[in-house]
Design an enzyme around this catalytic site. Structure first.
Site, PDB file in Angstrom:
ATOM      1  N   GLY A 142       0.806  -1.219   0.000  1.00 12.09           N
ATOM      2  CA  GLY A 142       0.000   0.000   0.000  1.00 12.09           C
ATOM      3  C   GLY A 142       0.828   1.254   0.000  1.00 12.09           C
ATOM      4  N   GLU A 199      -2.414   6.520  -2.573  1.00 14.81           N
ATOM      5  CA  GLU A 199      -3.565   6.967  -1.781  1.00 14.81           C
ATOM      6  C   GLU A 199      -4.565   7.657  -2.712  1.00 14.81           C
ATOM      7  OE1 GLU A 199      -2.036   9.325   1.446  1.00 14.81           O
ATOM      8  OE2 GLU A 199      -0.895   7.612   2.238  1.00 14.81           O
ATOM      9  N   PRO A 200      -5.780   7.882  -2.220  1.00 12.72           N
ATOM     10  CA  PRO A 200      -6.770   8.507  -3.107  1.00 12.72           C
ATOM     11  C   PRO A 200      -6.275   9.840  -3.680  1.00 12.72           C
ATOM     12  CG  PRO A 200      -7.843   7.675  -1.123  1.00 12.72           C
ATOM     13  CD  PRO A 200      -6.368   7.465  -0.937  1.00 12.72           C
ATOM     14  N   GLY A 202      -0.850   9.867  -5.885  1.00 14.48           N
ATOM     15  CA  GLY A 202      -0.484   8.738  -6.739  1.00 14.48           C
ATOM     16  C   GLY A 202       0.959   8.826  -7.197  1.00 14.48           C
ATOM     17  N   GLU A 245       2.902   1.321 -11.246  1.00 15.45           N
ATOM     18  CA  GLU A 245       4.371   1.186 -11.117  1.00 15.45           C
ATOM     19  C   GLU A 245       5.082   2.329 -11.826  1.00 15.45           C
ATOM     20  OE1 GLU A 245       5.795  -1.302  -9.480  1.00 15.45           O
ATOM     21  OE2 GLU A 245       4.126  -2.693  -9.243  1.00 15.45           O
ATOM     22  N   GLY A 246       4.519   3.530 -11.712  1.00 16.93           N
ATOM     23  CA  GLY A 246       5.086   4.683 -12.404  1.00 16.93           C
ATOM     24  C   GLY A 246       4.473   4.808 -13.770  1.00 16.93           C
TER      25      GLY A 246
END
Ligand SMILES: Cc1cc2nc3c(=O)[nH]c(=O)nc-3n(C[C@H](O)[C@H](O)[C@H](O)COP(=O)(O)OP(=O)(O)OC[C@H]3O[C@@H](n4cnc5c(N)ncnc54)[C@H](O)[C@@H]3O)c2cc1C
Length: 391
Positions: free
Chosen positions: A137, A140-141, A144, A370-371
């Protein structure tokens, strides 16, 4: 050796650059995908349901979970062997490669690299067999691409830690036993191994995805989650720790995306050979051949790139910006190949009877997680110019 040889797509005979052991590992994973994934995956995708726990145990039996890690029941395979496994899994579906990537390269790697001996003993053997599932994790909302701005907090209360906040778009979260959760502390970003049944932790499945439907994705809410002191990953200090995990996982994606592209291209090639219009097979039109030729060239170039990065990783010399080159190129080209193959299948290209649209939709997620492509362009741009253009 392999049940379905890559030829004729392997024009450059790149197979000859693999060792016998690497080819064997690839053959075993390819067989698993043929037997266990291909017959069902279209249905899983359509239903948005995948038997993640069952598959994790099957992948664990073959040593695919934490495959490139050593000790604690992990297979200790080479980076190239792991890459080949990712490629074959993603030829089945990006969602299944995501399950394996998040388990092995994100959750297990974080514990293996930054955890205490007790944390490793507690989690890694059962994660390697697939009995325990992990998630990672970071996103987050509201945070990013810029995880440094994360809002999730961990504060000390006596010896305990108390976590508050939330994570979004977390692969495996609704089925996970342990979450590697990144949170801001007084000493910067730290990582925690959080049993997902801890009071205050909840994981809701994100529905209505039009991509990666054969993968479980969730939102994690952390509501005053009290954890003992030993939940902290002792050696993970600062954002460079989660970023190093992402470098691990991105290497798998460099390979994996080629699997989705190869599956599309094999499908399009076969289709073009049998579908007849204007009295000849589609494969007999020059325009179709130009498409097939260009896609094969890109696939082979991407494979060379993956192999080079894999060999660098095995030599302990792989740098993050080199992985960015691989992720940017191979996912972008895989998506272009999937879309081009879609055109060759005409109307059938949009049908779930064929894997092409599913792969194309999946690759939209792979382009972002992942970017994102833009973030990898910025990583490469910074390396070239010495100027940080992120913020
Ligand atoms: C299916 C799926 C599974 C995922 N699994 C996980 C997981 O297991 N764990 C986890 O932590 N995260 C996960 N993610 C989250 C993923 O890593 C993020 O979506 C990603 O980092 C991008 O963040 P964002 O979606 O908030 O987009 P944003 O950061 O809001 O970006 C939106 C757009 O703006 C662009 N942008 C942002 N900043 C810049 C800039 N400086 N310059 C130029 N352009 C910029 C981006 O490239 C993008 O095009 C998952 C995502 C998906 C879709």
């Amino acid at each position: 050796m392999s049940p379905r040889p890559s030829a004729p797509l392997d024009l450059l005979d790149l197979d000859s650059a693999l060792s016998e052991e690497e080819r064997q590992i690839r053959a075993v994973v390819r067989q698993l995908v043929d037997d266990r994934v291909r017959p069902h995956v279209a249905g899983w995708y359509e239903d948005g349901q995948v038997p993640a726990r069952e598959l994790a145990r099957e992948f664990g039996k073959l040593g695919l979970l934490g495959m490139h890690l050593t000790g604690y029941g992990c297979a200790g395979a080479s980076a190239v062997a792991y890459g080949l496994a990712c490629l074959e899994l993603e030829a089945g579906d990006s969602g299944l490669r995501s399950l394996v990537s998040v388990q092995g390269s994100l959750a297990m790697y974080a514990i293996w690299r930054y955890g205490s001996e007790e944390q490793k003993q507690r989690w890694l053997p059962s994660m390697a067999t697939g009995e325990a599932i992990g998630c990672f994790g970071l996103t987050e909302p509201d945070h990013g691409s810029d995880p440094a701005s994360m809002a999730t907090r961990a504060r000390r209360d006596g010896d305990d830690w108390v976590l508050t906040g939330g994570k979004m778009w977390i692969t495996n979260a609704p089925v996970a036993d342990v979450g590697v959760i990144w949170a801001r502390t007084e000493d910067g970003v730290r990582g925690f191994a959080v049993p997902m049944d801890t009071p205050g932790v909840s994981a809701r499945e994100i529905r209505h995805k039009m991509s990666l439907r054969a993968s479980v994705t969730g939102e994690i809410v952390l509501d005053d989650v009290r954890l003992p002191a030993d939940a902290l990953l002792p050696d993970a200090v600062g954002l460079k720790a989660p970023l190093s995990c992402l470098t691990e996982a991105r290497h798998g994606i460099v390979w994996g995306a080629l699997g989705a592209a190869r599956d599309c291209l094999e499908t399009a090639l076969a289709y073009a050979g049998t579908r007849t219009q204007f009295g000849r097979p589609l494969a007999g039109f020059q325009l179709t051949q130009a498409k097939l030729a260009d896609m094969t060239v890109e696939l082979q170039k991407g494979y060379l790139l993956a192999l080079h990065l894999g060999r660098l990783a095995d030599a302990g010399r792989l740098r993050p910006e080199q992985v960015s080159v691989g992720k940017l190129n191979n996912v972008r080209e895989a998506l272009a190949i999937a879309r081009e193959c879609r055109t060759i299948l005409g109307a059938n290209g949009i049908s779930g009877e064929y894997p092409v649209m599913r792969h194309a939709n999946n690759l939209e997620s792979v382009l972002t997680y992942e970017g994102t492509s833009e973030i990898h362009q910025l990583v490469i741009g910074q390396k070239l110019t010495g100027i940080n253009a992120f913020g």
